[in-house]
Write a protein that holds these residues in place. Structure first.
Motif, PDB file in Angstrom:
ATOM      1  N   SER A  54       0.812  -1.221   0.000  1.00 60.73           N
ATOM      2  CA  SER A  54       0.000   0.000   0.000  1.00 60.73           C
ATOM      3  C   SER A  54       0.848   1.274   0.000  1.00 60.73           C
ATOM      4  O   SER A  54       0.312   2.377  -0.013  1.00 60.73           O
ATOM      5  CB  SER A  54      -0.927   0.003   1.213  1.00 60.73           C
ATOM      6  OG  SER A  54      -0.170  -0.215   2.391  1.00 60.73           O
ATOM      7  N   MET A  55       2.178   1.110   0.034  1.00 59.08           N
ATOM      8  CA  MET A  55       3.065   2.280   0.015  1.00 59.08           C
ATOM      9  C   MET A  55       4.177   2.068  -1.005  1.00 59.08           C
ATOM     10  O   MET A  55       5.322   1.778  -0.647  1.00 59.08           O
ATOM     11  CB  MET A  55       3.673   2.508   1.411  1.00 59.08           C
ATOM     12  CG  MET A  55       2.637   2.725   2.492  1.00 59.08           C
ATOM     13  SD  MET A  55       3.373   2.824   4.135  1.00 59.08           S
ATOM     14  CE  MET A  55       4.146   4.424   4.049  1.00 59.08           C
ATOM     15  N   PRO A 208      -2.134   2.269   5.810  1.00 58.10           N
ATOM     16  CA  PRO A 208      -0.979   1.612   5.181  1.00 58.10           C
ATOM     17  C   PRO A 208       0.197   1.414   6.143  1.00 58.10           C
ATOM     18  O   PRO A 208       0.922   0.429   6.042  1.00 58.10           O
ATOM     19  CB  PRO A 208      -0.601   2.573   4.049  1.00 58.10           C
ATOM     20  CG  PRO A 208      -1.853   3.344   3.761  1.00 58.10           C
ATOM     21  CD  PRO A 208      -2.539   3.495   5.088  1.00 58.10           C
ATOM     22  N   GLU A 211       0.157  -1.820   7.873  1.00 60.05           N
ATOM     23  CA  GLU A 211       0.691  -2.938   7.082  1.00 60.05           C
ATOM     24  C   GLU A 211       2.220  -2.906   7.171  1.00 60.05           C
ATOM     25  O   GLU A 211       2.867  -3.929   7.412  1.00 60.05           O
ATOM     26  CB  GLU A 211       0.250  -2.809   5.615  1.00 60.05           C
ATOM     27  CG  GLU A 211       0.784  -3.943   4.741  1.00 60.05           C
ATOM     28  CD  GLU A 211       0.712  -3.655   3.230  1.00 60.05           C
ATOM     29  OE1 GLU A 211      -0.003  -2.739   2.809  1.00 60.05           O
ATOM     30  OE2 GLU A 211       1.408  -4.380   2.493  1.00 60.05           O
ATOM     31  N   SER A 279       1.131   7.736   6.271  1.00 61.62           N
ATOM     32  CA  SER A 279       1.111   6.702   5.238  1.00 61.62           C
ATOM     33  C   SER A 279      -0.061   6.819   4.270  1.00 61.62           C
ATOM     34  O   SER A 279       0.108   6.646   3.067  1.00 61.62           O
ATOM     35  CB  SER A 279       1.112   5.329   5.900  1.00 61.62           C
ATOM     36  OG  SER A 279       0.008   5.200   6.788  1.00 61.62           O
ATOM     37  N   GLY A 280      -1.259   7.118   4.786  1.00 62.60           N
ATOM     38  CA  GLY A 280      -2.427   7.203   3.910  1.00 62.60           C
ATOM     39  C   GLY A 280      -2.326   8.388   2.960  1.00 62.60           C
ATOM     40  O   GLY A 280      -2.798   8.336   1.816  1.00 62.60           O
ATOM     41  N   ALA A 283       0.037   7.182   0.335  1.00 65.31           N
ATOM     42  CA  ALA A 283      -0.600   6.185  -0.538  1.00 65.31           C
ATOM     43  C   ALA A 283      -1.537   6.845  -1.551  1.00 65.31           C
ATOM     44  O   ALA A 283      -1.584   6.442  -2.719  1.00 65.31           O
ATOM     45  CB  ALA A 283      -1.370   5.165   0.314  1.00 65.31           C
ATOM     46  N   ALA A 287      -1.021   6.459  -5.501  1.00 68.37           N
ATOM     47  CA  ALA A 287      -2.072   5.793  -6.281  1.00 68.37           C
ATOM     48  C   ALA A 287      -2.531   6.683  -7.434  1.00 68.37           C
ATOM     49  O   ALA A 287      -2.620   6.238  -8.581  1.00 68.37           O
ATOM     50  CB  ALA A 287      -3.255   5.439  -5.370  1.00 68.37           C
TER      51      ALA A 287
END
Ligand code: PBG
Length: 329
Positions: A54-55, A208, A211, A279-280, A283, A287
């Motif tokens: 996710s990263m 993320p 994870e 992190s989000g 991400a 993306a």
């Protein structure tokens, strides 16, 4: 003359925007590599480089594979790195976090041995180390604040002995800064600074990271200790408490959805201020960029500039090396 704009045409704000040399001269905010701190995820073993799905661009790395990144961080002129350790074994108390030869303690020693000039920060929290994934000791189904504090002090002293340059408590325990200051002073580390994750919100943007750090809570969530995203005044109380307890640097986290908090902390307090570009947030940029929907280079520079404009002195970001390279042209 237009009665709604009596200053026009004498006033033409566009005059100062016509050329890059003009814009550059009146620019109010600058981003430099030294403002950036790169988070690193360290895992046991050797030769390990495990991408975090996710990263994109972020990997869990064993210590030997982390060393080149530490070197790259130094060569790029970054402000520093912040280490997150993922231990071999997780247990209810997060024992590895307090071991002299725990994963993060070994990483600190080796990085400081190989790249001594690099500023190394350690994240102080138990969520990567506990089997239940919460940020401290569980008693009767919730994180026991005071029992966690005691262990936090022990953990910090092992980081200090390993040679860390600054500790960063992120668990949102009440009294964590005071406890750490006392523990470090008692262990004869009165000069070791504390960067407190002072206003840390219970955020979906950490997805993320969990994870990457393998730290997803196995039951419940973190809303019993991290802040409610709806609260602004409470953030000022959190920061005020940490300042009173002796924090050297305070942090607001996450960043993008909390720029108002950052600005408000900046205007009310005079300590150096950090922001965590979480992190989000990373991400989402990766993306959209991978789809060709946004220009990644321009987007990350704009985000970094926004943090600085809002009042951040330093930015913890997974984009750190990329941004440093963009700045070097
Ligand atoms: C540990 C910690 C977290 C992050 C930094 N330190 C996760 C959490 O609180 O769940 C999040 C960082 C990120 O999302 O990039 N407590």
């Amino acid at each position: 003359m237009n009665e709604w704009s009596p200053l026009f045409p004498g006033l033409r704000l566009r005059r100062l925007r016509r050329t890059e040399s003009m814009r550059r001269m009146v620019r109010e905010t600058w981003v430099r590599p030294e403002h950036l701190i790169l988070p690193l995820f360290v895992v046991p073993g050797s030769g390990v480089r495990k991408p975090v799905a996710s990263m994109p661009g972020v990997e869990q790395r064993s210590i030997d594979e982390t060393l080149p990144l530490a070197r790259a961080a130094h060569d790029a002129g970054l402000g520093g790195v912040i280490l997150f350790g993922i231990p071999e074994q997780k247990d209810p108390l997060g024992e590895d976090a307090c071991r002299e030869d725990g994963i993060v303690q070994r990483a600190i020693r080796q990085i400081k041995a190989v790249v001594p000039e690099l500023f190394v920060i350690s994240d102080l929290c138990f969520c990567e180390y506990t089997a239940h994934g919460h940020c401290g000791v569980i008693n009767a189904g919730e994180v026991d604040n005071d029992a966690t504090l005691e262990r936090l002090g022990q953990s910090a002293v092992t980081h200090a002995r390993a040679g860390v340059d600054m500790v960063a408590p992120s668990g949102m325990m009440d009294g964590m800064v005071k406890t750490l200051r006392q523990a470090l002073d008692t262990a004869h580390y009165p000069h070791l600074p504390i960067m407190s994750y002072a206003a840390k919100y219970a955020s979906a943007f950490y997805g993320p990271f969990r994870e990457a750090a393998e730290s997803t809570p196995q039951f419940g969530d973190r809303r019993g200790y991290q802040m409610d995203p709806a609260n602004r005044r409470e953030a000022l109380r959190e920061v005020g408490a940490d300042v009173a307890e002796g924090a050297d640097i305070v942090m607001v986290k996450p960043g993008l959805a909390y720029l108002d908090i950052l600005r408000e902390v900046r205007s009310r307090f005079d300590l150096p201020l950090a922001v965590y570009n979480v992190s989000g947030e990373y991400a989402m940029v990766k993306a959209a960029a991978s789809q060709g929907w946004i220009d990644e280079d321009r987007t990350v520079l704009e985000i970094m500039t926004a943090f600085r404009r809002a009042g951040a002195d330093m930015i913890l970001t997974y984009h750190a090396l990329h941004v440093a390279h963009l700045l070097q042209g």
